[in-house]
Design a protein around this motif. Structure first.
Motif, short mmCIF file in Angstrom:
data_model
loop_
_atom_site.label_atom_id
_atom_site.label_comp_id
_atom_site.label_asym_id
_atom_site.label_seq_id
_atom_site.Cartn_x
_atom_site.Cartn_y
_atom_site.Cartn_z
N GLY A 1 29.71 44.48 28.31
CA GLY A 1 30.02 45.91 28.21
C GLY A 1 29.17 46.79 29.10
N VAL A 2 28.72 46.26 30.24
CA VAL A 2 27.89 47.02 31.16
C VAL A 2 28.76 47.56 32.30
N GLU A 3 28.68 48.85 32.52
CA GLU A 3 29.46 49.51 33.56
C GLU A 3 28.97 49.09 34.95
N CYS A 4 29.91 48.95 35.88
CA CYS A 4 29.58 48.58 37.25
C CYS A 4 30.19 49.57 38.24
N ASP B 1 21.01 51.50 37.38
CA ASP B 1 19.69 51.03 36.96
C ASP B 1 19.21 49.80 37.71
N CYS B 2 20.13 49.05 38.30
CA CYS B 2 19.81 47.81 38.98
C CYS B 2 20.95 47.53 39.96
N ILE B 3 20.65 46.85 41.07
CA ILE B 3 21.67 46.57 42.08
C ILE B 3 21.70 45.08 42.38
N LEU C 1 17.76 45.20 32.42
CA LEU C 1 18.25 46.34 31.65
C LEU C 1 17.85 46.26 30.18
N ALA C 2 17.77 45.04 29.65
CA ALA C 2 17.46 44.85 28.23
C ALA C 2 16.02 45.20 27.88
N VAL C 3 15.15 45.31 28.87
CA VAL C 3 13.76 45.69 28.60
C VAL C 3 13.72 47.02 27.85
N GLY C 4 14.59 47.94 28.21
CA GLY C 4 14.60 49.25 27.56
C GLY C 4 15.80 49.48 26.66
N ASN C 5 16.51 48.41 26.26
CA ASN C 5 17.72 48.58 25.47
C ASN C 5 17.79 47.47 24.43
N ALA D 1 19.62 42.21 22.12
CA ALA D 1 20.17 41.42 21.01
C ALA D 1 21.42 40.66 21.46
N LYS D 2 22.28 41.31 22.24
CA LYS D 2 23.47 40.64 22.77
C LYS D 2 23.08 39.47 23.67
N TYR D 3 22.06 39.68 24.49
CA TYR D 3 21.62 38.63 25.40
C TYR D 3 21.02 37.46 24.63
#
Length: 164
Positions: A27-30, A57-59, A128-132, A137-139
């Motif tokens: 569910g991550v937008e691209c 946030d990341c490329i 991205l999960a560092v701050g989310n 949890a999904k990962y």
């Protein structure tokens, strides 16, 4: 959360689609763009310089052969850049791998395996999960599912070996 995905050629899409599929699963937008470090350098620069302002946030940058795309992107953004060297040409991706991984001091580009777009996406998710917490949890659930699949395959193998 939003990830930028840039590839140097439309022929890169079949490999880079693996990254897009991972992002869709989580569910991550691209934001996806086709731009070449050598043929359309102004477009690459515009994409990279404006990425942060557009909420990226990341490329992830996928390119083959000379594969300077990830490094050029990194030169124009403070965001983390993940390079995906793509197989192709007479060197079958080794040139892309070396061009992507051998960045000068002070200009890091994380690099995954040749054609490793799926792992590139997973690395982006970890960043991205560092701050989310929800994404983290999904990962973790994704990793647990992989572990459970291997354990189930091992049980099946052990049963087959007992019958032999």
């Amino acid at each position: 959360m939003k990830v930028g995905v840039i590839m140097g050629s439309d022929s890169d899409l079949p490999v880079m689609q693996k990254a897009l599929d991972v992002f869709a699963e989580f569910g991550v937008e691209c934001e996806v763009i086709l731009a070449s470090a050598h043929r359309t350098p102004d477009a690459v620069k515009e994409f990279a310089e404006g990425a942060e302002a557009r909420g990226i946030d990341c490329i992830i940058a996928g390119a083959g052969m000379a594969a300077h795309l990830a490094g050029v992107v990194a030169a124009f953004t403070p965001l983390p850049v993940i390079g995906v060297p793509l197989a192709g040409g007479s060197l079958k991706g080794m040139d892309a791998l070396l061009a992507t991984v051998q960045m000068p001091s002070g200009m890091p580009v994380a690099t995954v395996a040749i054609n490793g777009a799926g792992n590139g996406a997973l690395l982006a998710l970890q960043i991205l999960a560092v701050g989310n917490a929800a994404l983290r949890a999904k990962y973790k659930a994704y990793r647990k599912h992989m572990s459970d699949q291997v354990a189930a395959k091992n049980l099946k193998l052990q049963e087959q070996l007992k019958k032999s």
